[in-house]
Enzyme design. Structure first.
Site, PDB file in Angstrom:
ATOM      1  N   GLN A   7       0.059   4.787  -0.939  1.00  0.00           N
ATOM      2  CA  GLN A   7      -0.337   5.953  -0.577  1.00  0.00           C
ATOM      3  C   GLN A   7      -0.458   6.216   0.955  1.00  0.00           C
ATOM      4  O   GLN A   7      -0.843   4.980   1.457  1.00  0.00           O
ATOM      5  CB  GLN A   7      -1.722   6.206  -1.301  1.00  0.00           C
ATOM      6  N   GLU A  10      -9.332  13.286  -3.903  1.00  0.00           N
ATOM      7  CA  GLU A  10     -10.557  12.546  -3.416  1.00  0.00           C
ATOM      8  C   GLU A  10     -11.816  13.459  -3.488  1.00  0.00           C
ATOM      9  O   GLU A  10     -12.952  12.709  -3.783  1.00  0.00           O
ATOM     10  CB  GLU A  10     -10.410  12.276  -2.012  1.00  0.00           C
ATOM     11  N   HIS A  18     -15.949   4.569  -7.218  1.00  0.00           N
ATOM     12  CA  HIS A  18     -15.115   5.505  -6.642  1.00  0.00           C
ATOM     13  C   HIS A  18     -13.632   5.307  -7.020  1.00  0.00           C
ATOM     14  O   HIS A  18     -12.771   6.173  -7.711  1.00  0.00           O
ATOM     15  CB  HIS A  18     -14.810   5.436  -5.111  1.00  0.00           C
ATOM     16  N   GLU A  19     -13.256   3.957  -7.066  1.00  0.00           N
ATOM     17  CA  GLU A  19     -11.756   3.637  -7.339  1.00  0.00           C
ATOM     18  C   GLU A  19     -11.435   3.673  -8.805  1.00  0.00           C
ATOM     19  O   GLU A  19     -10.412   4.381  -9.206  1.00  0.00           O
ATOM     20  CB  GLU A  19     -11.235   2.514  -6.654  1.00  0.00           C
ATOM     21  N   ASP A  53      -1.425  11.742   6.130  1.00  0.00           N
ATOM     22  CA  ASP A  53      -2.381  10.835   6.717  1.00  0.00           C
ATOM     23  C   ASP A  53      -3.512  11.998   7.437  1.00  0.00           C
ATOM     24  O   ASP A  53      -4.779  11.588   7.587  1.00  0.00           O
ATOM     25  CB  ASP A  53      -2.156   9.907   7.363  1.00  0.00           C
ATOM     26  N   HIS A  88     -11.032   7.360  -9.849  1.00  0.00           N
ATOM     27  CA  HIS A  88      -9.612   7.922  -9.772  1.00  0.00           C
ATOM     28  C   HIS A  88      -8.729   7.418 -10.985  1.00  0.00           C
ATOM     29  O   HIS A  88      -7.690   8.289 -11.189  1.00  0.00           O
ATOM     30  CB  HIS A  88      -8.928   7.245  -8.469  1.00  0.00           C
ATOM     31  N   TYR A 138     -12.777  14.623   1.070  1.00  0.00           N
ATOM     32  CA  TYR A 138     -13.972  13.740   0.023  1.00  0.00           C
ATOM     33  C   TYR A 138     -15.116  14.420   0.150  1.00  0.00           C
ATOM     34  O   TYR A 138     -15.485  14.990  -1.080  1.00  0.00           O
ATOM     35  CB  TYR A 138     -14.088  12.625   0.715  1.00  0.00           C
ATOM     36  N   GLN A 178       0.925  -1.081  -0.112  1.00  0.00           N
ATOM     37  CA  GLN A 178       0.131   0.114   0.014  1.00  0.00           C
ATOM     38  C   GLN A 178       0.717   1.111   0.025  1.00  0.00           C
ATOM     39  O   GLN A 178       1.576   1.473   0.906  1.00  0.00           O
ATOM     40  CB  GLN A 178      -0.877   0.078   1.346  1.00  0.00           C
ATOM     41  N   GLY A 206     -10.837   0.693   2.075  1.00  0.00           N
ATOM     42  CA  GLY A 206     -12.010   0.112   1.403  1.00  0.00           C
ATOM     43  C   GLY A 206     -11.293  -0.421  -0.074  1.00  0.00           C
ATOM     44  O   GLY A 206     -11.643  -1.308  -0.450  1.00  0.00           O
ATOM     45  N   GLY A 207     -10.718   0.798  -0.598  1.00  0.00           N
ATOM     46  CA  GLY A 207     -10.098   0.514  -1.834  1.00  0.00           C
ATOM     47  C   GLY A 207      -8.817   1.458  -2.143  1.00  0.00           C
ATOM     48  O   GLY A 207      -8.872   2.326  -1.429  1.00  0.00           O
ATOM     49  N   MET A 208      -8.042   0.983  -3.160  1.00  0.00           N
ATOM     50  CA  MET A 208      -6.931   1.919  -3.473  1.00  0.00           C
ATOM     51  C   MET A 208      -6.936   1.698  -5.083  1.00  0.00           C
ATOM     52  O   MET A 208      -6.722   0.607  -5.766  1.00  0.00           O
ATOM     53  CB  MET A 208      -5.797   1.049  -2.846  1.00  0.00           C
ATOM     54  N   GLU A 209      -6.851   3.015  -5.610  1.00  0.00           N
ATOM     55  CA  GLU A 209      -6.874   3.012  -7.170  1.00  0.00           C
ATOM     56  C   GLU A 209      -5.520   2.781  -7.901  1.00  0.00           C
ATOM     57  O   GLU A 209      -5.187   3.512  -8.747  1.00  0.00           O
ATOM     58  CB  GLU A 209      -7.432   4.395  -7.538  1.00  0.00           C
TER      59      GLU A 209
HETATM   60  N1  BES Z   1      -7.191   6.786  -2.314  1.00  0.00           N
HETATM   61  C1  BES Z   1      -8.019   6.351  -1.459  1.00  0.00           C
HETATM   62  C2  BES Z   1      -7.490   5.666  -0.280  1.00  0.00           C
HETATM   63  C3  BES Z   1      -6.024   6.317   0.347  1.00  0.00           C
HETATM   64  C4  BES Z   1      -6.146   7.634   0.694  1.00  0.00           C
HETATM   65  C5  BES Z   1      -5.007   5.698   1.142  1.00  0.00           C
HETATM   66  C6  BES Z   1      -5.023   8.238   0.962  1.00  0.00           C
HETATM   67  C7  BES Z   1      -4.004   6.323   1.837  1.00  0.00           C
HETATM   68  C8  BES Z   1      -4.035   7.407   1.789  1.00  0.00           C
HETATM   69  C9  BES Z   1      -9.052   5.427  -1.808  1.00  0.00           C
HETATM   70  O1  BES Z   1      -9.343   5.896  -3.003  1.00  0.00           O
HETATM   71  C10 BES Z   1     -10.229   5.800  -1.031  1.00  0.00           C
HETATM   72  O2  BES Z   1     -10.665   7.014  -1.010  1.00  0.00           O
HETATM   73  N2  BES Z   1     -10.845   4.636  -0.287  1.00  0.00           N
HETATM   74  C11 BES Z   1     -11.970   4.790   0.532  1.00  0.00           C
HETATM   75  C12 BES Z   1     -13.131   4.522  -0.323  1.00  0.00           C
HETATM   76  C13 BES Z   1     -14.112   5.390  -0.695  1.00  0.00           C
HETATM   77  C14 BES Z   1     -15.239   4.675  -1.312  1.00  0.00           C
HETATM   78  C15 BES Z   1     -14.516   6.628  -0.075  1.00  0.00           C
HETATM   79  C16 BES Z   1     -11.870   3.982   1.757  1.00  0.00           C
HETATM   80  O3  BES Z   1     -10.747   3.438   1.688  1.00  0.00           O
HETATM   81  O4  BES Z   1     -12.491   3.945   2.570  1.00  0.00           O
HETATM   82 ZN    ZN Z   2     -10.194   7.798  -3.309  1.00  0.00          ZN
END
Ligand code: BES
Ligand code: ZN
Length: 650
Positions: free
Chosen positions: A173, A353, A330-331, A411, A334, A419, A171, A303-306
């Protein structure tokens, strides 16, 4: 001002965009030797305080990895060959390094180069400065990642669905890839890359790039090759290794996961091709060839990573009814907002985001209809308002879109301000100018900025040049500067549809007066409706009322993880003991930060009732969680922070 020619870059990018991969199993795009070097922004607001690199002097533009994955030692090791672009008089190039064990640094012809690892910063790691001769254009680094590398999670066979093979995923990001890749780890320094990955025979490696050769297995080792010809910010280099199988979903999409999960994952993801079509209508052509996904083990912290061409997903989105698949929208979104036009620094995270969250709802609207979309906008507004409260109220500095992260971790910017306030801002512009005009601007934004870093000021200038075009009435109406630079929510916010949840909101009011929706009503409600109900109830419910809800709808053990989380949140706030076994089970079966952090934090801050529970559960859960989840939770002082063994579950 840019250091490298935009015209040269655009010409080569157009060539790349023209070659689309149609092969089902992620086959190679032809290697493009003339791949363009993406520009570096030179304005002060594009200076990345979370990287030691000085890219205007010397920058990496291509990374070639040759790495062996060693599950026994919990290390990845081998060579990274970096192609660099530098000013003629540059004396050194500075990379980002967090805990790498560096064996040697040479130039392209094998001649040793002097290097120095500077003092370590807790967040950023260390600068790795490498001396350059006047003609140095290539650098080869032999190195190993440390066993505790924060980007990597090593899972024992028992922590996987199949229980037979180990598993690894990365991971990157925001600034974690510097724990396993020695490069300039800044989102404004785009790099093309390739990798040869050696894993124990029988395991499969997947990465965020197309395969560039068929895998070969010999001598107890399987070798996988990947190549990403588009330039990407380095946080998007990602890998997963395990007992993985692939199932196609459509002509340009498919899913990888452990065999035991494959059918359920593919069924949940059945709408993917429709989402890609909807996203292209909104944003313009999909420029990455394939859109595949890998459904990871439950300890995946997000939840996910793009990751480009290969979104990484938590298995907790699998509800059996596709009700949590806005995560995929969402992903996928991105692939434009984030991966084509990328925040130049983490202060501009909202550009990734916020725009993606806005687009998610548009994709959901196209695929699932306007009612579902309007409800998700309304849930988003609730989340935005909660984020304002959590971040110090309407005058809190962290409620600004453009953040000040000096001396802090990127972070810290990972809140629903980026978001949901970001999405609300874009929706406000859409409503003010009309969808047709806004959509034309949005498509244009990506064609003007694809494969480039972007800042908030670039965004503002672009919207003024291409949407407002000198209309002073519109300029005043939009209040752009207030939205991006001021705390709180500007008065011109386009409101959510107050009728979006008319029935549910009525039920919330009735609940306050002692009534409760019948099990039939509850069953008929969608997941979003259930979430609106649970999140709109007063936080501190009498335990008898929680018991009644739980009895009627089975909430503490709900199969839908978002619904379960919403109920468990109420249970902790109300000190509802009967939910504790279900809560413990939930905290031990998955490590998604969004779920485990608030629950464990709420328990830990309830000194008499909750803290002993938190201490007991965390001792068992901690070894199952990803380093990024652990790093946050250790701050609660529940114990466990001292061991170096954080990644070995027993
Ligand atoms: N890119 C993010 C995850 C992220 C952001 C990881 C910053 C590390 C640092 C990913 O696209 C994301 O926003 N995931 C969300 C899901 C979404 C539906 C809001 C999550 O993981 O909750
Ligand atoms: Zn995102």
């Amino acid at each position: 001002m840019k250091l490298w020619s935009r015209a040269a870059m655009l010409a080569a990018m157009m060539m790349l965009a023209a070659c689309r991969v149609s092969d089902q199993d992620n086959a190679a795009q032809p290697a493009n030797e003339t791949a363009a070097i993406a520009p570096i922004l030179a304005t002060p607001d594009a200076n990345d305080i979370h990287s030691f690199a000085r890219p205007l002097e010397a920058r990496v533009h291509h990374v070639a990895l040759d790495l062996t994955v060693d599950f026994d030692a919990k290390r990845i090791g081998g060579t990274a060959i970096l192609d660099i672009d530098r000013k003629p008089d540059a004396k050194e190039i500075v990379l980002d390094d967090k805990g790498l064990e560096i064996e040697s640094v040479t130039d392209g012809s094998g001649k040793a180069l002097a290097f120095k690892v500077g003092a370590k910063d807790e967040n950023l790691g260390s600068p790795l400065a490498i001396a350059l001769a006047p003609d140095t254009r290539r650098i080869a680094i032999r190195y190993k990642s440390a066993p505790g590398a924060e980007a990597l999670q090593w899972l024992t066979p028992e922590q996987t669905a199949g229980k037979k093979h180990p598993y690894l995923f990365s991971q990157g990001q925001a600034i974690l890839n510097r724990t396993w890749i020695p490069t300039q780890d800044s989102p404004g320094i785009r790099q093309s890359w390739e990798a040869t990955i050696r894993v124990p025979a029988g395991l499969t490696a997947v990465m965020s790039a197309p395969r560039s050769a068929e895998p070969i297995t010999q001598g107890g080792e399987s070798v996988f090759k990947f190549r990403m010809d588009n330039s990407v910010p380095p946080y998007l280099i990602a890998m997963a290794v395990g007992d993985l199988e692939f199932e196609p979903l459509g002509p340009r999409s498919g899913v990888w996961t452990e065999p035991a999960m494959l059918k359920a994952a593919a069924a949940e993801l059945a709408d993917t091709e429709r989402m890609i079509d909807a996203a292209e209508k909104l944003y313009g052509p999909y420029r990455w060839g394939r859109y595949d996904m890998v459904v990871l083990p439950p300890s995946f912290p997000f939840g996910g990573m793009e990751n480009p061409t290969l979104t990484f997903l938590t298995p907790t989105f699998i509800a059996g009814d596709k009700s949590l698949t806005s995560l995929i929208a969402h992903e996928l979104a991105h692939s434009w907002s984030g991966n084509l036009a990328t925040n130049a620094t983490w202060a501009d995270f909202w550009l990734n985001e916020g725009m993606t969250t806005y687009a998610t709802t548009r994709i959901v609207e196209a695929v699932y209809g306007p009612k579902v979309a309007a409800q998700q906008v309304a849930l988003g507004h609730d989340a935005m308002n909660a984020a304002i409260v959590d971040n110090g109220g309407p005058s809190g500095p962290d409620t600004r879109l453009h953040l000040d992260l000096k001396g802090r971790s990127p972070d810290d910017g990972l809140t629903d301000i980026a978001y949901e306030k970001g999405a609300a801002f874009l929706r406000t512009i859409e409503v003010a100018v009309g969808r047709e005009r806004f959509d034309a601007w949005l498509k244009g934004w990506f064609s003007r900025h694809m494969f480039e870093p972007v800042t908030t000021s670039i965004f503002l200038a672009d919207i003024r040049d291409n949407l407002i075009k000198g209309d002073s009435g519109l300029e005043t109406k939009l209040a752009l500067d207030q939205w991006v630079s001021q705390p709180g929510i500007p008065a011109n916010l386009a409101p959510a549809d107050p009728q979006a949840f008319a029935e549910v909101d009525g039920a919330v009011t009735a609940f306050k007066n002692g009534a409760q929706p019948s099990p039939e009503v509850w069953k008929r409600w969608t997941t979003d409706e259930k979430l609106r109900f649970l999140t709109r109830l007063d936080k501190k419910q009498p335990t008898a009322r929680l018991a009644s809800l739980d009895r009627a709808y089975g909430l503490a053990n709900a199969g839908n993880n978002e619904v379960r989380f919403a109920f468990l949140t109420l249970a902790v706030a109300a000190r509802y003991d009967p939910a504790i076994p279900a809560l413990e089970q939930f905290l031990l079966m998955q490590g998604r930060r969004k779920f485990v952090r608030p629950l464990i934090t709420a328990l830990a801050t309830d000194a008499t009732w909750g803290r002993p529970i938190a201490t007991r559960v965390y001792a068992r859960a901690r070894p199952l969680y990803h380093p990024v989840t652990i790093r946050d939770l250790d701050k609660l002082g529940l114990g466990g922070a001292v061991t170096g063994q954080v990644l070995t579950a027993k």
